[in-house]
Design a protein around this motif. Structure first.
Motif, PDB file in Angstrom:
ATOM      1  N   MET A   4       0.806  -1.222   0.000  1.00  7.51           N
ATOM      2  CA  MET A   4       0.000   0.000   0.000  1.00  7.51           C
ATOM      3  C   MET A   4       0.839   1.273   0.000  1.00  7.51           C
ATOM      4  O   MET A   4       0.480   2.262  -0.632  1.00  7.51           O
ATOM      5  CB  MET A   4      -0.937   0.022   1.213  1.00  7.51           C
ATOM      6  CG  MET A   4      -2.214  -0.759   1.048  1.00  7.51           C
ATOM      7  SD  MET A   4      -3.323  -0.418   2.424  1.00  7.51           S
ATOM      8  CE  MET A   4      -4.521  -1.721   2.223  1.00  7.51           C
ATOM      9  N   ASP A   5       1.938   1.263   0.737  1.00  3.30           N
ATOM     10  CA  ASP A   5       2.768   2.463   0.826  1.00  3.30           C
ATOM     11  C   ASP A   5       3.755   2.589  -0.333  1.00  3.30           C
ATOM     12  O   ASP A   5       4.453   3.602  -0.442  1.00  3.30           O
ATOM     13  CB  ASP A   5       3.542   2.468   2.159  1.00  3.30           C
ATOM     14  CG  ASP A   5       2.617   2.594   3.351  1.00  3.30           C
ATOM     15  OD1 ASP A   5       1.538   3.184   3.194  1.00  3.30           O
ATOM     16  OD2 ASP A   5       2.967   2.082   4.429  1.00  3.30           O
ATOM     17  N   LEU A   8       0.235   1.516  -5.099  1.00  2.00           N
ATOM     18  CA  LEU A   8      -1.201   1.329  -4.890  1.00  2.00           C
ATOM     19  C   LEU A   8      -1.834   0.487  -5.994  1.00  2.00           C
ATOM     20  O   LEU A   8      -2.754  -0.298  -5.736  1.00  2.00           O
ATOM     21  CB  LEU A   8      -1.897   2.686  -4.799  1.00  2.00           C
ATOM     22  CG  LEU A   8      -1.742   3.443  -3.476  1.00  2.00           C
ATOM     23  CD1 LEU A   8      -2.323   4.840  -3.597  1.00  2.00           C
ATOM     24  CD2 LEU A   8      -2.424   2.690  -2.342  1.00  2.00           C
ATOM     25  N   VAL A  11      -9.562   0.658   1.192  1.00  2.00           N
ATOM     26  CA  VAL A  11      -8.500   1.593   1.579  1.00  2.00           C
ATOM     27  C   VAL A  11      -7.649   1.962   0.368  1.00  2.00           C
ATOM     28  O   VAL A  11      -7.297   3.134   0.164  1.00  2.00           O
ATOM     29  CB  VAL A  11      -7.615   0.999   2.683  1.00  2.00           C
ATOM     30  CG1 VAL A  11      -6.417   1.897   2.956  1.00  2.00           C
ATOM     31  CG2 VAL A  11      -8.414   0.829   3.963  1.00  2.00           C
ATOM     32  N   VAL A  12      -7.309   0.971  -0.444  1.00  2.00           N
ATOM     33  CA  VAL A  12      -6.506   1.239  -1.641  1.00  2.00           C
ATOM     34  C   VAL A  12      -7.225   2.235  -2.549  1.00  2.00           C
ATOM     35  O   VAL A  12      -6.623   3.188  -3.061  1.00  2.00           O
ATOM     36  CB  VAL A  12      -6.216  -0.069  -2.397  1.00  2.00           C
ATOM     37  CG1 VAL A  12      -5.614   0.224  -3.762  1.00  2.00           C
ATOM     38  CG2 VAL A  12      -5.265  -0.946  -1.583  1.00  2.00           C
ATOM     39  N   VAL A  43      -9.545   4.462  -1.716  1.00  2.00           N
ATOM     40  CA  VAL A  43      -9.576   5.782  -1.088  1.00  2.00           C
ATOM     41  C   VAL A  43      -8.242   6.488  -1.288  1.00  2.00           C
ATOM     42  O   VAL A  43      -8.187   7.666  -1.666  1.00  2.00           O
ATOM     43  CB  VAL A  43      -9.912   5.662   0.412  1.00  2.00           C
ATOM     44  CG1 VAL A  43      -9.675   6.990   1.124  1.00  2.00           C
ATOM     45  CG2 VAL A  43     -11.355   5.223   0.615  1.00  2.00           C
ATOM     46  N   ARG A  44      -7.153   5.765  -1.045  1.00  2.00           N
ATOM     47  CA  ARG A  44      -5.835   6.375  -1.195  1.00  2.00           C
ATOM     48  C   ARG A  44      -5.504   6.683  -2.648  1.00  2.00           C
ATOM     49  O   ARG A  44      -4.639   7.517  -2.924  1.00  2.00           O
ATOM     50  CB  ARG A  44      -4.767   5.461  -0.588  1.00  2.00           C
ATOM     51  CG  ARG A  44      -4.845   5.370   0.934  1.00  2.00           C
ATOM     52  CD  ARG A  44      -3.740   4.524   1.505  1.00  2.00           C
ATOM     53  NE  ARG A  44      -3.777   4.530   2.959  1.00  2.00           N
ATOM     54  CZ  ARG A  44      -2.943   3.823   3.733  1.00  2.00           C
ATOM     55  NH1 ARG A  44      -2.006   3.067   3.172  1.00  2.00           N
ATOM     56  NH2 ARG A  44      -3.046   3.880   5.046  1.00  2.00           N
ATOM     57  N   SER A  45      -6.200   6.034  -3.568  1.00  2.00           N
ATOM     58  CA  SER A  45      -5.982   6.293  -4.998  1.00  2.00           C
ATOM     59  C   SER A  45      -6.853   7.433  -5.501  1.00  2.00           C
ATOM     60  O   SER A  45      -6.814   7.750  -6.694  1.00  2.00           O
ATOM     61  CB  SER A  45      -6.277   5.027  -5.814  1.00  2.00           C
ATOM     62  OG  SER A  45      -5.452   3.952  -5.412  1.00  2.00           O
ATOM     63  N   THR A 102     -12.525   7.928  -3.614  1.00  2.00           N
ATOM     64  CA  THR A 102     -12.952   7.920  -2.216  1.00  2.00           C
ATOM     65  C   THR A 102     -14.320   7.285  -2.020  1.00  2.00           C
ATOM     66  O   THR A 102     -14.486   6.399  -1.164  1.00  2.00           O
ATOM     67  CB  THR A 102     -12.948   9.357  -1.659  1.00  2.00           C
ATOM     68  OG1 THR A 102     -11.635   9.910  -1.825  1.00  2.00           O
ATOM     69  CG2 THR A 102     -13.319   9.360  -0.186  1.00  2.00           C
ATOM     70  N   ALA A 157      -9.191   3.831   6.508  1.00  2.00           N
ATOM     71  CA  ALA A 157      -9.896   4.387   5.352  1.00  2.00           C
ATOM     72  C   ALA A 157     -10.514   5.741   5.695  1.00  2.00           C
ATOM     73  O   ALA A 157     -10.425   6.699   4.915  1.00  2.00           O
ATOM     74  CB  ALA A 157     -10.979   3.416   4.886  1.00  2.00           C
ATOM     75  N   ALA A 193      -7.827   8.334   5.904  1.00  2.00           N
ATOM     76  CA  ALA A 193      -7.360   8.737   4.576  1.00  2.00           C
ATOM     77  C   ALA A 193      -8.378   9.632   3.876  1.00  2.00           C
ATOM     78  O   ALA A 193      -8.010  10.533   3.121  1.00  2.00           O
ATOM     79  CB  ALA A 193      -7.071   7.504   3.721  1.00  2.00           C
ATOM     80  N   SER A 207      -5.618  19.562   1.961  1.00  2.00           N
ATOM     81  CA  SER A 207      -5.940  18.569   2.981  1.00  2.00           C
ATOM     82  C   SER A 207      -6.682  19.180   4.160  1.00  2.00           C
ATOM     83  O   SER A 207      -6.654  20.393   4.396  1.00  2.00           O
ATOM     84  CB  SER A 207      -4.655  17.909   3.485  1.00  2.00           C
ATOM     85  OG  SER A 207      -3.883  18.847   4.222  1.00  2.00           O
TER      86      SER A 207
END
Length: 549
Positions: free
Chosen positions: A127-128, A131, A163-164, A166-168, A171, A206, A209, A340
């Motif tokens: 994930m870090d 992605l 989660v992936v 959302v981080r991509s 959302t 999630a 993020a 943010s």
């Protein structure tokens, strides 16, 4: 019929009776203990919060499974070690190493039972880094889960994939998958209790993020029954720190302190990123309680960290150093994502710092930046914080009518978000702005703020509200009435403290655990607004706890 301590330990684990399970497995240990006993003991240690001993236990179990020629058991132990090293110790190298051992062990037998699990854990570790690759691995794990009917893996894969996404930047799509995983969890589709741990933690990640505090708060309330039945589902250090921070925002300060200090204990010296998060959360709690020196101590060593600097800036403001606060906040804003929620919070504080320094021009410029940032984030918290800042500037410029409109909107938003401290701050600001033009409204709002601050244990806020009421001609009690309203059990604990008993002695006297005693003592200190046991005893001796003990 249960015939061995090992079998009894397994049944106790399934029932969520962790301490009893630990005792049963310890009784089952011999000179050459079976790997299943070591595995069960490690699991019980994990649930009781002894993560270092748990990790050591899983390592022994892995080695014993290998000696006994049980590759599947070894794979499961190694999978758990990979998760524990990543989530509790932040040691990604060790996590990847153990995942490699899991894959090797699985390849020596039938890999089918763990194939999907290996894909998901590999995706989690990616994930870090990547992605896109993480998403592909999660999708493989989800497909495997549905093909084999593994509901536990399906719920975990759904949450991880969420989660992936959302981080991509996807959302809404990602949060839908997280919601689906949590719904399946609360419906009881899982077979393993540790699935609850993983999915609840993924939900927090999630929501963090996505900067969706409201969603996290709603799901936390749904998961409360699990906590009552089995204990905290947020076992991993990272999730414990996030959970504590959410409890803090929701006004559950005693519980927040427990989880933030637990996260500090788990991560000190081994997981610096999560340690800093927990330290900042604890410092925020101490600041809101008016315990400024303790807030400074909590921040020691992390106050220059970019993500923690806003807490340090708020502390400087509370101590009368607006120029220092401005310097810290500008540094944050140069380093953070301009769109943010963290930037929104920093800009709101920057407006307040400039106003405290008497520079309305700079405050106006900061407000313009805040408005643009809040519109970009399009979240209710961002809008509320922008409204608070706009109200403060309008009040400083002598426009109470405009200030009241902004503060009323902020109050409504903060209350919808279940952010009682922020709502009380907005009420206090509204009362101050209305003081000359609408004193009746000012009194009502100041009294509401005073009650809220006292219930929370926010001494500085309560003092400010009481001072405003006195300025409006309304007498207030000198002592914190709300903080003195202890529960019956808390009054019992305070009485025993006054008799000089230690926590272990109080636990024995009341037939409760030492952990529960510590919880009650912390709650008593917060409600009375005192810093330590000695001050609580002195407060009680003065008759300040609401009547004789």
């Amino acid at each position: 019929m249960v015939t061995t301590e090992s079998e009894r330990g397994r049944l106790l684990l399934e029932a969520g009776r962790w301490s009893e399970a630990r005792a049963a497995f310890e009784a089952a240990l011999g000179e050459d203990p079976a790997p299943e006993v070591l595995h069960g003991l490690a699991e019980a240690l994990q649930w009781t919060g002894d993560m270092q001993a748990s990790i050591a236990g899983y390592q022994r179990a892995y080695a014993a499974y290998r000696r006994r020629g049980n590759p599947l058991g070894a794979a499961w132990a190694a999978i758990t070690l990979a998760i524990s090293y990543k989530c509790c110790l932040g040691n990604e190298a060790a996590a990847r190493g153990w995942l490699g051992r899991a894959e090797t062990a699985a390849g020596e037998g039938d890999p089918a039972p763990v194939r999907g699990w290996l894909s998901c854990i590999r995706g989690y570790l990616e994930m870090d880094q990547d992605l896109q690759r993480a998403g592909r691995l999660m999708e493989q794990g989800l497909a495997e889960a549905r093909a084999t009917g593994d509901r536990d893996l399906e719920l975990i894969a759904l949450g991880d994939l969420g989660v992936v996404l959302v981080r991509s930047g996807r959302t809404e799509e990602g949060l839908r998958l997280v919601d689906e995983a949590m719904a399946g969890l609360t419906a009881g589709e899982h077979q393993r209790l540790d699935t609850v741990v993983w999915v609840c933690c993924i939900m927090l990640l999630a929501c963090q993020a996505a900067a969706d505090l409201a969603r996290a708060s709603q799901w936390i309330r749904v998961a409360e029954q699990f906590l009552q039945d089995y204990g905290c589902p947020y076992l991993y250090a990272e999730c414990r720190a996030i959970y504590g921070s959410i409890l803090l925002v929701n006004g559950r300060w005693t519980e927040a302190e427990q989880h933030l200090t637990a996260a500090l204990r788990l991560t000190e010296g081994v997981y610096p990123a999560v340690y800093r998060t927990a330290a900042a959360g604890l410092a925020t709690l101490r600041l809101r309680q008016g315990r400024l020196e303790e807030a400074r101590q909590a921040l020691a060593g992390v106050e220059q960290d970019v993500e923690r600097a806003p807490v340090a800036a708020a502390l400087e403001l509370a101590c009368g150093g607006p120029s220092r606060a401005v310097t810290l906040l500008e540094r944050v804003l140069r380093s953070s994502d301009a769109g943010s929620l963290a930037a929104v919070r920093a800009l709101e504080l920057l407006v307040e710092a400039h106003l405290a320094a008497g520079d309305r021009t700079a405050a106006g410029e900061a407000l313009s930046r805040l408005g643009a940032t809040a519109r970009g984030t399009r979240g209710p918290e961002a809008a509320a914080r922008a409204g608070m800042a706009a109200g403060r500037l309008a009040a400083a410029e002598g426009d109470p009518a405009a200030a009241l409109v902004q503060f009323e909107r902020a109050i409504a938003a903060f209350e919808r978000l279940n952010m009682p401290y922020e709502a009380a701050q907005a009420r206090l600001a509204l009362a101050a702005a209305a003081g000359e033009t609408n004193p009746d409204l000012a009194v009502v709002e100041a009294e509401c703020a005073l009650r809220a601050f006292r219930e929370l244990g926010a001494l500085a806020g309560a003092d400010a509200a009481a001072a405003l009421l006195r300025g409006l001609g309304v007498p207030t009690r000198s002592g914190p009435k709300g903080l003195g309203l202890l529960t019956l059990r808390e009054r019992e604990v305070l009485r025993l403290l006054s008799n000089g008993l230690s926590n272990p002695e109080i636990a024995e006297r009341l037939v409760i655990s030492r952990k529960t005693v510590a919880h009650h003592v912390s709650s008593v200190l917060a409600k009375l607004g005192v810093r330590n046991r000695a001050e609580a005893v002195a407060y009680a001796a003065r008759g300040g706890a609401g009547g004789p003990l």
